[in-house]
Design a protein around this motif. Structure first.
Motif, PDB file in Angstrom:
ATOM      1  N   LYS A 277      -6.981  13.848   5.814  1.00  0.00           N
ATOM      2  CA  LYS A 277      -5.970  13.111   5.049  1.00  0.00           C
ATOM      3  C   LYS A 277      -5.425  11.932   5.859  1.00  0.00           C
TER       4      LYS A 277
ATOM      5  N   ASN B 121       4.610  12.247   2.321  1.00  0.00           N
ATOM      6  CA  ASN B 121       4.282  11.298   1.247  1.00  0.00           C
ATOM      7  C   ASN B 121       5.312  10.174   1.185  1.00  0.00           C
TER       8      ASN B 121
ATOM      9  N   ASP C 230      -7.825   3.525   4.442  1.00  0.00           N
ATOM     10  CA  ASP C 230      -7.382   2.801   3.248  1.00  0.00           C
ATOM     11  C   ASP C 230      -6.479   1.614   3.616  1.00  0.00           C
TER      12      ASP C 230
ATOM     13  N   LYS D 157       1.796  10.077   5.549  1.00  0.00           N
ATOM     14  CA  LYS D 157       1.223  10.325   4.217  1.00  0.00           C
ATOM     15  C   LYS D 157       1.101  11.815   3.917  1.00  0.00           C
TER      16      LYS D 157
ATOM     17  N   GLN E  74      -8.178   9.298   6.117  1.00  0.00           N
ATOM     18  CA  GLN E  74      -8.365   8.586   4.855  1.00  0.00           C
ATOM     19  C   GLN E  74      -7.264   7.550   4.640  1.00  0.00           C
ATOM     20  N   ALA E  75      -6.027   7.946   4.924  1.00  0.00           N
ATOM     21  CA  ALA E  75      -4.903   7.009   4.774  1.00  0.00           C
ATOM     22  C   ALA E  75      -5.074   5.822   5.726  1.00  0.00           C
TER      23      ALA E  75
ATOM     24  N   ASN F  40       2.471   1.849  -3.316  1.00  0.00           N
ATOM     25  CA  ASN F  40       1.496   2.288  -4.330  1.00  0.00           C
ATOM     26  C   ASN F  40       0.926   3.673  -4.068  1.00  0.00           C
ATOM     27  N   ASN F  41       1.102   4.188  -2.866  1.00  0.00           N
ATOM     28  CA  ASN F  41       0.479   5.466  -2.503  1.00  0.00           C
ATOM     29  C   ASN F  41       1.490   6.488  -1.988  1.00  0.00           C
ATOM     30  N   SER F  42       2.699   6.364  -2.450  1.00  0.00           N
ATOM     31  CA  SER F  42       3.754   7.281  -2.021  1.00  0.00           C
ATOM     32  C   SER F  42       4.291   8.065  -3.210  1.00  0.00           C
ATOM     33  N   HIS F  43       5.245   8.923  -2.922  1.00  0.00           N
ATOM     34  CA  HIS F  43       5.930   9.668  -3.973  1.00  0.00           C
ATOM     35  C   HIS F  43       6.585   8.676  -4.937  1.00  0.00           C
TER      36      HIS F  43
ATOM     37  N   TRP G 126       0.846  -1.210   0.000  1.00  0.00           N
ATOM     38  CA  TRP G 126       0.000   0.000   0.000  1.00  0.00           C
ATOM     39  C   TRP G 126       0.874   1.249   0.000  1.00  0.00           C
TER      40      TRP G 126
END
Length: 202
Positions: free
Chosen positions: A178, A103, A185, A99, A181-182, A62-65, A59
């Protein structure tokens, strides 16, 4: 001399020795079985933990810089789980804070405030926790961030929203959303992995 007396004592002693021998063997057997069962089931406990971390690592990757690869993501997640255990906080909370803060970029730095690393820690405010360590080191950064969050949770009687408010230096609702949400997820990713992906393996 009456030998029957000695024969009786000998028989009693022999019986006692046998009982003690049986008791000793029983204790040894129980100890061996305990070790065997511990060895048998321990890998499953570690496998479960490792499986969760692999899901979260994916995760994060896939959801980082774009500069954060899977190896870096794995290091970050391992550091989060270790620090979380040390400071009794949720590892997903630590990752959720990273996050919006960086990020997941380990070398992130704010030139104005000097907030640094994954958790954007301002060194001058937390030198007591950093000590002589390098804040840009992943493990140091996450450990210090976890210590700060644990301290703020303690100061606010466990009220997460207030603790996060203090951590962010007064950031508003958008920041909190934020993080929330992270966190959701990542929880969802774990649920899907446990009840969908792993189900097909059983």
């Amino acid at each position: 001399m009456d030998n029957s007396y000695h024969d009786t004592n000998y028989l009693q002693l022999t019986k006692m020795e046998k009982e003690m021998t049986h008791l000793h063997l029983l204790r040894c057997t129980i100890a061996i079985l305990a070790v065997a069962f511990a060895s048998l089931f321990a890998p499953f406990a570690h496998a479960s933990e490792s499986a969760d971390q692999r899901v979260i690592t994916q995760w994060v990757a896939n959801n980082s810089h774009a500069s954060v690869d899977e190896n870096q993501a794995s290091r970050i997640v391992r550091a989060a789980y270790k620090a979380a255990a040390q400071w009794n906080v949720d590892p997903l909370l630590l990752l959720a804070v990273m996050k919006p803060e960086s990020n997941f970029q380990a070398k992130a730095r704010n030139p104005r405030s000097n907030a640094s690393c994954l958790m954007q820690i301002i060194p001058r405010w937390h030198r007591d926790k950093i000590g002589r360590r390098q804040i840009m080191n992943v493990e140091t950064c996450v450990d210090v961030g976890a210590a700060i969050i644990a301290e703020y949770l303690s100061l606010t009687n466990g009220k997460l929203q207030k603790a996060i408010y203090r951590y962010s230096g007064g950031a508003g609702k958008a920041y909190e959303k934020k993080i929330a949400q992270a966190y959701r997820d990542m929880k969802s990713a774990l649920v899907l992995d446990r009840f969908v992906d792993r189900k097909s393996v059983v």
